[in-house]
Enzyme design. Structure first.
Site, PDB file in Angstrom:
ATOM      1  N   VAL A 124      -4.900 -39.881  25.846  1.00 18.45           N
ATOM      2  CA  VAL A 124      -4.076 -40.934  25.269  1.00 18.45           C
ATOM      3  C   VAL A 124      -2.888 -40.222  24.643  1.00 18.45           C
ATOM      4  O   VAL A 124      -3.067 -39.401  23.743  1.00 18.45           O
ATOM      5  CB  VAL A 124      -4.854 -41.743  24.205  1.00 18.45           C
ATOM      6  N   ASP A 165      -7.207 -37.611  22.277  1.00 23.03           N
ATOM      7  CA  ASP A 165      -6.246 -38.547  21.701  1.00 23.03           C
ATOM      8  C   ASP A 165      -5.063 -37.795  21.112  1.00 23.03           C
ATOM      9  O   ASP A 165      -5.214 -37.018  20.167  1.00 23.03           O
ATOM     10  CB  ASP A 165      -6.932 -39.388  20.617  1.00 23.03           C
ATOM     11  N   GLU A 166      -3.899 -38.002  21.691  1.00 20.52           N
ATOM     12  CA  GLU A 166      -2.640 -37.398  21.248  1.00 20.52           C
ATOM     13  C   GLU A 166      -2.775 -35.903  20.950  1.00 20.52           C
ATOM     14  O   GLU A 166      -2.547 -35.458  19.822  1.00 20.52           O
ATOM     15  CB  GLU A 166      -2.075 -38.165  20.055  1.00 20.52           C
ATOM     16  N   PRO A 167      -3.121 -35.121  21.968  1.00 25.02           N
ATOM     17  CA  PRO A 167      -3.377 -33.703  21.740  1.00 25.02           C
ATOM     18  C   PRO A 167      -2.154 -32.878  21.356  1.00 25.02           C
ATOM     19  O   PRO A 167      -2.299 -31.786  20.818  1.00 25.02           O
ATOM     20  CB  PRO A 167      -3.934 -33.228  23.082  1.00 25.02           C
ATOM     21  N   HIS A 217       1.682 -40.422  23.907  1.00 29.23           N
ATOM     22  CA  HIS A 217       2.954 -41.136  23.952  1.00 29.23           C
ATOM     23  C   HIS A 217       4.101 -40.263  24.439  1.00 29.23           C
ATOM     24  O   HIS A 217       5.153 -40.772  24.783  1.00 29.23           O
ATOM     25  CB  HIS A 217       3.289 -41.689  22.557  1.00 29.23           C
TER      26      HIS A 217
END
Length: 155
Positions: free
Chosen positions: A111, A81-83, A113
């Site tokens: 996940v 998640d958002e690494p 952005h």
């Protein structure tokens, strides 16, 4: 990740296997386990930092250690998640290299952005909006999708 332990110790604790209190206290690594640990250290680019306390790592290095801790458990699937949130461009590039190096050995769901980062790692992209699939395909297909443009790009 336990910040007062070294990078090596964090990876060792994350290693898969049955561990009770006494077993953990008296455990010693087999040659195979040591090889696995060293291999993961190399993969996550922290071999030179193995003896460093995790709390002294940069933000990006902490992310790589967490990915390494997951890899110590031999997962089939990694959900990340958002690494790259809060990373420098150099750390983002190295994270991209790391995740791309896992292809063929692990399935990785990310996940994220940051679309430049997604483009650097994704072969298949799924865009969600309000809990539903809005578009799926290659990055170019998704970015040219009319609903994605409307909802996310304001066009």
């Amino acid at each position: 990740m336990i910040e007062c332990l070294t990078v090596w110790q964090n990876l060792e604790l994350a290693m898969s296997g049955v561990r009770g209190v006494w077993g953990t206290y008296t455990a010693s690594l087999s040659g195979e386990q040591q090889d696995k640990l060293e291999s993961v250290l190399e993969l996550i680019h922290l071999k030179d930092n193995a003896a460093l306390n995790a709390g002294n790592l940069s933000h990006g290095q902490k992310q790589w250690l967490e990915i390494g801790m997951l890899l110590m458990q031999n997962p089939k699937l990694l959900l990340v998640d958002e690494p790259v949130a809060g990373m420098t461009h150099q750390e983002m590039d190295r994270t991209s290299e790391l995740l791309n190096s896992l292809a063929g050995k692990h399935s990785v769901v990310v996940v994220e952005h940051d679309m430049d980062f997604v483009r650097s790692i994704a072969s298949h992209v799924t865009v969600l909006h309000q809990g539903h699939v809005l578009a799926e395909g290659t990055m170019d297909q998704v970015q040219s999708h009319p609903e994605v443009k409307q909802v996310y790009l304001g066009e």
